[in-house]
Write a protein that holds these residues in place. Sequence first.
Motif, PDB file in Angstrom:
ATOM      1  N   ASN A 147      42.661  23.203  70.417  1.00 28.19           N
ATOM      2  CA  ASN A 147      42.102  22.490  69.593  1.00 28.19           C
ATOM      3  C   ASN A 147      42.777  21.076  69.575  1.00 28.19           C
ATOM      4  OD1 ASN A 147      39.289  23.189  72.050  1.00 28.19           O
ATOM      5  ND2 ASN A 147      40.359  25.609  70.513  1.00 28.19           N
ATOM      6  N   PHE A 150      41.414  17.604  69.979  1.00 29.11           N
ATOM      7  CA  PHE A 150      40.416  17.409  69.945  1.00 29.11           C
ATOM      8  C   PHE A 150      39.992  17.592  68.157  1.00 29.11           C
ATOM      9  CE2 PHE A 150      35.592  19.332  69.676  1.00 29.11           C
ATOM     10  CZ  PHE A 150      35.126  18.360  69.917  1.00 29.11           C
ATOM     11  N   TYR A 172      28.615  19.280  64.527  1.00 29.82           N
ATOM     12  CA  TYR A 172      28.505  19.802  65.659  1.00 29.82           C
ATOM     13  C   TYR A 172      26.790  19.787  65.321  1.00 29.82           C
ATOM     14  CZ  TYR A 172      25.353  22.603  68.859  1.00 29.82           C
ATOM     15  OH  TYR A 172      24.831  23.008  69.620  1.00 29.82           O
ATOM     16  N   THR A 190      30.257  12.590  73.228  1.00 27.69           N
ATOM     17  CA  THR A 190      29.396  12.691  75.265  1.00 27.69           C
ATOM     18  C   THR A 190      29.212  14.771  75.321  1.00 27.69           C
ATOM     19  OG1 THR A 190      32.480  14.091  75.728  1.00 27.69           O
ATOM     20  CG2 THR A 190      31.301  11.021  75.662  1.00 27.69           C
ATOM     21  N   PRO A 191      28.228  14.749  76.075  1.00 25.74           N
ATOM     22  CA  PRO A 191      28.222  16.356  76.902  1.00 25.74           C
ATOM     23  C   PRO A 191      29.607  17.471  76.778  1.00 25.74           C
ATOM     24  CG  PRO A 191      26.863  14.277  78.222  1.00 25.74           C
ATOM     25  CD  PRO A 191      27.654  13.808  77.719  1.00 25.74           C
ATOM     26  N   ASP A 192      30.407  16.318  77.158  1.00 28.65           N
ATOM     27  CA  ASP A 192      31.220  17.366  76.581  1.00 28.65           C
ATOM     28  C   ASP A 192      31.781  17.512  75.081  1.00 28.65           C
ATOM     29  OD1 ASP A 192      31.574  17.287  79.012  1.00 28.65           O
ATOM     30  OD2 ASP A 192      33.373  16.402  80.470  1.00 28.65           O
ATOM     31  N   VAL A 193      31.939  16.633  74.500  1.00 26.75           N
ATOM     32  CA  VAL A 193      32.620  17.001  73.129  1.00 26.75           C
ATOM     33  C   VAL A 193      31.150  17.675  72.377  1.00 26.75           C
ATOM     34  CG1 VAL A 193      32.504  15.701  71.051  1.00 26.75           C
ATOM     35  CG2 VAL A 193      33.296  14.240  73.251  1.00 26.75           C
ATOM     36  N   THR A 195      29.618  19.919  74.425  1.00 27.55           N
ATOM     37  CA  THR A 195      29.746  21.518  74.225  1.00 27.55           C
ATOM     38  C   THR A 195      30.989  21.798  73.871  1.00 27.55           C
ATOM     39  OG1 THR A 195      29.158  21.232  76.579  1.00 27.55           O
ATOM     40  CG2 THR A 195      30.181  22.545  76.600  1.00 27.55           C
ATOM     41  N   GLN A 196      31.834  21.869  73.334  1.00 26.21           N
ATOM     42  CA  GLN A 196      33.749  21.859  72.696  1.00 26.21           C
ATOM     43  C   GLN A 196      33.050  22.254  71.507  1.00 26.21           C
ATOM     44  OE1 GLN A 196      37.137  19.800  74.001  1.00 26.21           O
ATOM     45  NE2 GLN A 196      38.641  20.789  73.017  1.00 26.21           N
ATOM     46  N   LYS A 198      30.223  22.597  69.963  1.00 27.30           N
ATOM     47  CA  LYS A 198      29.457  24.495  70.486  1.00 27.30           C
ATOM     48  C   LYS A 198      30.376  25.404  70.601  1.00 27.30           C
ATOM     49  CE  LYS A 198      25.751  26.457  72.299  1.00 27.30           C
ATOM     50  NZ  LYS A 198      26.320  27.573  71.781  1.00 27.30           N
ATOM     51  N   GLN A 199      31.356  25.117  71.115  1.00 30.84           N
ATOM     52  CA  GLN A 199      32.437  26.925  71.311  1.00 30.84           C
ATOM     53  C   GLN A 199      32.731  26.671  70.144  1.00 30.84           C
ATOM     54  OE1 GLN A 199      34.386  25.564  74.658  1.00 30.84           O
ATOM     55  NE2 GLN A 199      32.491  26.438  76.003  1.00 30.84           N
TER      56      GLN A 199
END
Length: 391
Positions: A147, A150, A172, A190-193, A195-196, A198-199
């Motif tokens: 990551n 990111f 987050y 974005t939604p993908d951002v 999600t990542q 959150k993980q």
Amino acid sequence: MAAPLALLLLLGISLALAPPLAQARSLRFVTLLYRHGDRSPVKAYPRDPHQESAWPQGFGQLTQIFVRSTDYDRTLMSAETNLAGLYPPQGQQMFNPNVSWQPIPVHTVPDSGERLLKFPLSPCPRYEQLQKETRHSAEYMNKTRQNLEFLEMVANQTGIQDVSLESVWNVYDTLFCEQTHKLPLPQWVTPDVMTQLKQLKDFGFEFLFGIHQRVEKARLQGGVLLAQIRKNLTLAANASSPQRLKLLAYSAHDTTLVALQMALNVYNGRQAPYASCHIFELYQDNDSNFSVEMFFRNESGREPFPLTLPGCAQRCPLVDFLQLTDPIIPQDWERECQVARDGQDTELIVALAVCGSILFLLIILLLTVLFRIQSQPPGYRHVSNEGEEQP
């Protein structure tokens, strides 16, 4: 008529000779540990378009609404709200017919002295040492490597100089609060951002209390709270105990729930949502023994999820519950928090001592030589006669 009479007589004799009915299983004591309710972000990142002025109640405060609780407004307010719902006034408790509320005390201690509900507990040098070791674990290093780009992107977009697996939860958390309250998010989110993020935030919770040496971390963290919960359960099961409490509630944080559930090895790997609650129920069984059941309520629309302590049934006998949790209960937290000196430390100390001794001897030798040179009487010097005039 004789036959029915004989039948009734026989039935009466049977009931008289039959053993007494077993006493029904009864709930004796409940402990609740819940996370506070909805709140504003704890803080904003440097380039966040929504700074504290965007939140009328300020950072870290509950919205809409203004037991043992940590010394934070959001946990104190959550405690008061839950109590208002649990214990509406009745009869003489009604001091005002227009106010369906009665005052109930909430006990707390100053944040600087909190040693039960705020995690990670500090100062604890041994825990910090374990965290350093965790940072060098294969799982942590691989997660960082996977990551890295990111995290660098998040750092550039937020203006935070150093975003790591340990600090990314702040980003987050802020974005989640803004999203929940319908504030527009920056284009890069974005939604993908999300999600990542959150993980990685969930991984950060595991870093705090697991991944490496989970049991020892539990003794230094969640085991402290579990020790108090075990004590309360034991007192409630003791007929001679003066404790007659029926319910004990702890109003705290998501990290409190994670620390406890990681200690019990029942953590589901995800952040506890607002108002989620871990429940301990103590029952007196038909045979007069006691058992413990655990539940986790993290959804409003369904019944709490049963939790099973590893090595026991969901309805766990109290004696087994105590025995199975013994390894994660600190016996002397202050002592266990100290850092033990290993062989490498001893060798380093010896090496430093030898080097220091050699350096000291060299300094003494040098000073001795200089002293002797300075103490010698001045000798005769040969004066050249070059340049003198010849007769």
